[in-house]
Design an enzyme around this catalytic site. Structure first.
Site, short mmCIF file in Angstrom:
data_model
loop_
_atom_site.label_atom_id
_atom_site.label_comp_id
_atom_site.label_asym_id
_atom_site.label_seq_id
_atom_site.Cartn_x
_atom_site.Cartn_y
_atom_site.Cartn_z
N HIS A 176 32.40 43.15 36.13
CA HIS A 176 31.48 42.01 36.12
C HIS A 176 32.19 40.73 36.54
O HIS A 176 31.65 39.94 37.32
CB HIS A 176 30.88 41.80 34.73
CG HIS A 176 29.59 42.52 34.50
ND1 HIS A 176 28.42 42.21 35.18
CD2 HIS A 176 29.26 43.52 33.64
CE1 HIS A 176 27.45 43.00 34.75
NE2 HIS A 176 27.94 43.80 33.83
N HIS B 74 34.21 48.17 32.70
CA HIS B 74 32.87 47.73 33.11
C HIS B 74 32.78 46.21 33.11
O HIS B 74 32.31 45.60 34.08
CB HIS B 74 31.82 48.33 32.16
CG HIS B 74 30.42 47.94 32.46
ND1 HIS B 74 29.55 48.78 33.11
CD2 HIS B 74 29.72 46.81 32.21
CE1 HIS B 74 28.37 48.17 33.24
NE2 HIS B 74 28.45 46.97 32.69
N GLU B 75 33.28 45.59 32.04
CA GLU B 75 33.21 44.13 31.94
C GLU B 75 34.15 43.45 32.94
O GLU B 75 33.82 42.41 33.50
CB GLU B 75 33.50 43.67 30.51
CG GLU B 75 32.60 44.28 29.45
CD GLU B 75 31.12 44.31 29.77
OE1 GLU B 75 30.63 43.45 30.53
OE2 GLU B 75 30.43 45.20 29.26
N CYS C 125 23.66 49.07 32.00
CA CYS C 125 24.02 47.67 31.80
C CYS C 125 22.77 46.89 31.41
O CYS C 125 21.70 47.14 31.97
CB CYS C 125 24.61 47.12 33.10
SG CYS C 125 25.12 45.39 33.00
#
Length: 136
Positions: A130, A126-127, A85
């Site tokens: 976040h 993954h996002e 990241c």
């Protein structure tokens, strides 16, 4: 506008707030910032540029797609993988799903739903992490 990458772990661990139509410009900032980091990055969440809103951008291979208020609707076939990241140092192991369904608002504030597989599905997951304040 290209924005600096947020590396403050305490900031990144706070869940993001829903986006509104007033936040559409953040999508352009994500586009500009992703383009500036395209050699090392394939997706970004708004908190990575210092904005705690539920907005992500994903490199779809042929275009970049901005998703406002994305929601993971379904996930199938789990697997273990390694990810890095821009906001973090190093590589970490994480669980992802080979196929996902995600719903979101597009730049015209129309609801969309996509089924994604493989690496694109991994980027979106993954996002989405976040947005929840989850750091790999």
């Amino acid at each position: 506008m290209i924005r600096p990458i947020m590396k403050d772990i305490l900031f990144l661990q706070v869940p993001s707030e829903p986006a509104t139509k007033a936040d559409l410009a953040i999508g352009q900032d994500l586009q500009d910032t992703l383009l500036a980091h395209q050699d090392a990055c394939v997706g970004m969440a708004a908190n990575m540029i210092g904005v705690r809103k539920r907005i992500i951008i994903v490199n779809m291979g042929f275009t970049n797609l901005v998703m406002y208020n994305p929601v993971l609707e379904a996930a199938r076939r789990p697997y273990q993988t390694e990810e890095s990241c821009l906001s973090l140092e190093g590589v970490r192991t994480t669980k992802r799903y080979e196929e996902i369904e995600v719903s979101f608002f597009d730049q015209n504030w129309q609801v969309k739903r996509l089924t994604l597989t493989g690496f694109t599905a991994q980027i979106v997951q993954h996002e989405l992490d976040h947005l929840e304040g989850i750091i790999i």
